[in-house]
Design a protein around this motif. Structure first.
Motif, PDB file in Angstrom:
ATOM      1  N   MET A 101       0.850  -1.173   0.000  1.00  0.00           N
ATOM      2  CA  MET A 101       0.000   0.000   0.000  1.00  0.00           C
ATOM      3  C   MET A 101       0.894   1.234   0.000  1.00  0.00           C
ATOM      4  N   ASN A 102       0.755   2.041  -1.025  1.00  0.00           N
ATOM      5  CA  ASN A 102       1.550   3.261  -1.114  1.00  0.00           C
ATOM      6  C   ASN A 102       0.903   4.360  -0.306  1.00  0.00           C
ATOM      7  N   GLU A 103       1.726   5.062   0.437  1.00  0.00           N
ATOM      8  CA  GLU A 103       1.216   6.148   1.248  1.00  0.00           C
ATOM      9  C   GLU A 103       1.424   7.463   0.508  1.00  0.00           C
ATOM     10  N   ILE A 104       0.433   8.331   0.561  1.00  0.00           N
ATOM     11  CA  ILE A 104       0.540   9.634  -0.089  1.00  0.00           C
ATOM     12  C   ILE A 104       1.317  10.551   0.851  1.00  0.00           C
ATOM     13  N   PRO A 105       2.362  11.191   0.364  1.00  0.00           N
ATOM     14  CA  PRO A 105       3.165  12.063   1.228  1.00  0.00           C
ATOM     15  C   PRO A 105       2.335  13.208   1.799  1.00  0.00           C
ATOM     16  N   ARG A 106       2.505  13.448   3.088  1.00  0.00           N
ATOM     17  CA  ARG A 106       1.765  14.524   3.743  1.00  0.00           C
ATOM     18  C   ARG A 106       2.187  15.869   3.186  1.00  0.00           C
ATOM     19  N   GLY A 107       1.246  16.778   3.152  1.00  0.00           N
ATOM     20  CA  GLY A 107       1.535  18.125   2.690  1.00  0.00           C
ATOM     21  C   GLY A 107       1.384  18.323   1.189  1.00  0.00           C
ATOM     22  N   THR A 108       1.201  17.240   0.444  1.00  0.00           N
ATOM     23  CA  THR A 108       1.029  17.394  -0.998  1.00  0.00           C
ATOM     24  C   THR A 108      -0.405  17.833  -1.300  1.00  0.00           C
ATOM     25  N   ARG A 109      -0.638  18.284  -2.520  1.00  0.00           N
ATOM     26  CA  ARG A 109      -1.957  18.740  -2.924  1.00  0.00           C
ATOM     27  C   ARG A 109      -2.981  17.609  -2.839  1.00  0.00           C
ATOM     28  N   LEU A 110      -2.580  16.409  -3.303  1.00  0.00           N
ATOM     29  CA  LEU A 110      -3.488  15.265  -3.281  1.00  0.00           C
ATOM     30  C   LEU A 110      -3.841  14.871  -1.846  1.00  0.00           C
ATOM     31  N   TYR A 111      -2.871  14.896  -0.958  1.00  0.00           N
ATOM     32  CA  TYR A 111      -3.106  14.551   0.444  1.00  0.00           C
ATOM     33  C   TYR A 111      -4.113  15.525   1.066  1.00  0.00           C
ATOM     34  N   ASN A 112      -3.917  16.821   0.818  1.00  0.00           N
ATOM     35  CA  ASN A 112      -4.820  17.824   1.389  1.00  0.00           C
ATOM     36  C   ASN A 112      -6.228  17.694   0.822  1.00  0.00           C
ATOM     37  N   GLU A 113      -6.343  17.361  -0.448  1.00  0.00           N
ATOM     38  CA  GLU A 113      -7.654  17.182  -1.073  1.00  0.00           C
ATOM     39  C   GLU A 113      -8.383  15.975  -0.470  1.00  0.00           C
ATOM     40  N   ILE A 114      -7.669  14.870  -0.291  1.00  0.00           N
ATOM     41  CA  ILE A 114      -8.261  13.670   0.309  1.00  0.00           C
ATOM     42  C   ILE A 114      -8.659  13.945   1.754  1.00  0.00           C
ATOM     43  N   LYS A 115      -7.826  14.663   2.477  1.00  0.00           N
ATOM     44  CA  LYS A 115      -8.110  14.985   3.876  1.00  0.00           C
ATOM     45  C   LYS A 115      -9.366  15.856   3.986  1.00  0.00           C
ATOM     46  N   ARG A 116      -9.511  16.828   3.074  1.00  0.00           N
ATOM     47  CA  ARG A 116     -10.692  17.693   3.075  1.00  0.00           C
ATOM     48  C   ARG A 116     -11.955  16.888   2.799  1.00  0.00           C
ATOM     49  N   CYS A 117     -11.888  16.004   1.818  1.00  0.00           N
ATOM     50  CA  CYS A 117     -13.066  15.191   1.475  1.00  0.00           C
ATOM     51  C   CYS A 117     -13.420  14.227   2.599  1.00  0.00           C
ATOM     52  N   ARG A 118     -12.409  13.702   3.263  1.00  0.00           N
ATOM     53  CA  ARG A 118     -12.660  12.733   4.335  1.00  0.00           C
ATOM     54  C   ARG A 118     -13.390  13.388   5.492  1.00  0.00           C
ATOM     55  N   SER A 119     -12.960  14.569   5.881  1.00  0.00           N
ATOM     56  CA  SER A 119     -13.638  15.207   7.010  1.00  0.00           C
ATOM     57  C   SER A 119     -15.087  15.549   6.652  1.00  0.00           C
ATOM     58  N   ALA A 120     -15.340  15.943   5.404  1.00  0.00           N
ATOM     59  CA  ALA A 120     -16.711  16.237   4.990  1.00  0.00           C
ATOM     60  C   ALA A 120     -17.568  14.977   5.006  1.00  0.00           C
ATOM     61  N   SER A 121     -17.017  13.867   4.517  1.00  0.00           N
ATOM     62  CA  SER A 121     -17.800  12.627   4.506  1.00  0.00           C
ATOM     63  C   SER A 121     -18.020  12.109   5.927  1.00  0.00           C
ATOM     64  N   GLU A 122     -17.054  12.312   6.810  1.00  0.00           N
ATOM     65  CA  GLU A 122     -17.243  11.878   8.195  1.00  0.00           C
ATOM     66  C   GLU A 122     -18.316  12.706   8.889  1.00  0.00           C
ATOM     67  N   ARG A 123     -18.368  14.001   8.600  1.00  0.00           N
ATOM     68  CA  ARG A 123     -19.442  14.837   9.170  1.00  0.00           C
ATOM     69  C   ARG A 123     -20.795  14.378   8.658  1.00  0.00           C
ATOM     70  N   SER A 124     -20.870  14.072   7.364  1.00  0.00           N
ATOM     71  CA  SER A 124     -22.140  13.612   6.789  1.00  0.00           C
ATOM     72  C   SER A 124     -22.563  12.284   7.403  1.00  0.00           C
ATOM     73  N   ASN A 125     -21.639  11.348   7.485  1.00  0.00           N
ATOM     74  CA  ASN A 125     -21.952  10.044   8.066  1.00  0.00           C
ATOM     75  C   ASN A 125     -22.373  10.175   9.524  1.00  0.00           C
ATOM     76  N   SER A 126     -21.701  11.046  10.255  1.00  0.00           N
ATOM     77  CA  SER A 126     -22.042  11.247  11.663  1.00  0.00           C
ATOM     78  C   SER A 126     -23.449  11.812  11.803  1.00  0.00           C
ATOM     79  N   THR A 127     -23.802  12.784  10.975  1.00  0.00           N
ATOM     80  CA  THR A 127     -25.136  13.369  11.041  1.00  0.00           C
ATOM     81  C   THR A 127     -26.200  12.349  10.685  1.00  0.00           C
ATOM     82  N   VAL A 128     -25.952  11.576   9.634  1.00  0.00           N
ATOM     83  CA  VAL A 128     -26.936  10.579   9.198  1.00  0.00           C
ATOM     84  C   VAL A 128     -27.100   9.494  10.259  1.00  0.00           C
ATOM     85  N   LYS A 129     -26.022   9.132  10.907  1.00  0.00           N
ATOM     86  CA  LYS A 129     -26.088   8.045  11.883  1.00  0.00           C
ATOM     87  C   LYS A 129     -26.635   8.507  13.227  1.00  0.00           C
ATOM     88  N   GLU A 130     -26.139   9.621  13.748  1.00  0.00           N
ATOM     89  CA  GLU A 130     -26.484  10.020  15.106  1.00  0.00           C
ATOM     90  C   GLU A 130     -27.709  10.926  15.190  1.00  0.00           C
TER      91      GLU A 130
END
Length: 104
Positions: free
Chosen positions: A1-30
């Protein structure tokens, strides 16, 4: 499994999307209790459940926005408070609702 280097554009984009999806999942679940104990027999049913959850979440956020703005207008009409007028003028439409408006 290749790890995406921290601080890169792709890493920041994935991190932004992940937090949004976690907020959505949390709202739908709780908050909405849709994904509390889902009964899923196959992929088709799982897809339907996710689509229903997404529609409900979108309606929940849109109506919460409408209620919030309506309450601010009601308070402003009753009090004529200039602070509330400033809040109404500087109020920003949430990105999820802005995307819906722009698509139509």
């Amino acid at each position: 499994m290749n790890e995406i280097p921290r601080g890169t554009r792709l890493y920041n984009e994935i991190k932004r999307c992940r937090s949004a999806s976690e907020r959505s999942n949390s709202t739908v679940k709780e908050t909405l209790n849709i994904l509390e104990k889902p009964i899923v027999y196959n992929k088709v049913r799982a897809d339907i459940l996710v689509q229903i959850a997404t529609i409900v979440l979108l309606l929940y956020r849109a109506f919460a926005f409408i209620v919030k703005i309506s309450m601010l207008f009601m308070k402003y009409r009753e009090t004529q408070d200039p602070d509330i007028a400033k809040k109404l003028q500087a109020f920003e439409v949430p990105k999820a609702i802005r995307n819906i408006i722009q698509r139509e």
